[in-house]
Design a protein around this motif. Structure first.
Motif: not given
Length: 198
Positions: A65, A120, A142
């Motif tokens: 992330d 992602r 996202y």
């Protein structure tokens, strides 16, 4: 936002696992190893994670992330430089944490982590293509659903495939070499798709 003590404990456990996996394979690390090195009890560990595998998933998805904006966006107007820089950052990150990623992306790894990375990366490729087409620099969400987009899914799958193969072979090429080998393939995809020129 959650309890800061919980976040600190989880961050400490994830950091400890990342340190431990530099010296031994993920499959050889026990809950006791992590708890002892992190300075917490086993019961504290189990308050946060079911096992070492779940901790590894959490560590990887948290790092992904943080990294995901580095996924290449060859469709931007400065795509050649952006793609080169972002690919180098991507492979350098994988190389730095190779033991952890080899464990979770390999044959005995985590389907959850692979799916997280794939989703992602697909969003990043999709949003990059939309930015190139519209010139709009909207922030990336996202978590938003992405329509079926073959080039975006192909880009994500290709990156995961190349990264996994490289990790499983012991990272025989440097991150810079991997970026140089991968970038023309992504640029060619975007040119063929008509999404932008790099």
């Amino acid at each position: 936002m959650g309890d800061p003590r919980v976040r600190r404990t989880q961050a400490a456990l994830q950091s400890t696992l990342i340190d431990l996996v530099q010296d031994r394979e993920l499959s050889r690390i026990s809950v006791a190893d992590v708890a002892e090195r992190a300075g917490v009890s086993r019961s504290t560990f189990y308050d946060h994670y079911r096992d070492v595998h779940e901790l590894a998933e959490a560590a990887c998805t948290a790092m992904i992330d943080d990294l995901i904006e580095a996924i290449p966006d060859p469709g931007t107007c400065d795509g050649a430089h952006a793609a080169a820089d972002s690919l180098l950052a991507f492979f350098a990150h994988l190389d730095e944490h190779a033991g952890l990623y080899r464990g979770v992306l390999g044959p005995q790894g985590s389907a959850r982590v692979v799916d997280h990375v794939r989703r992602r990366a697909t969003v990043a490729a999709y949003v990059g293509a939309r930015r190139a087409a519209t010139g709009h620099e909207a922030p990336t969400d996202y978590t938003a659903p992405v329509p079926h987009d073959v080039p975006a899914a192909f880009t994500a799958g290709a990156l995961i495939g190349v990264a996994t193969d490289w990790l499983q072979h012991g990272c025989p090429s440097s991150p810079a070499e991997m970026a140089a080998l991968t970038r023309p393939l992504l640029i060619a995809l975007y040119r063929e798709d008509g999404r932008g020129q790099a």
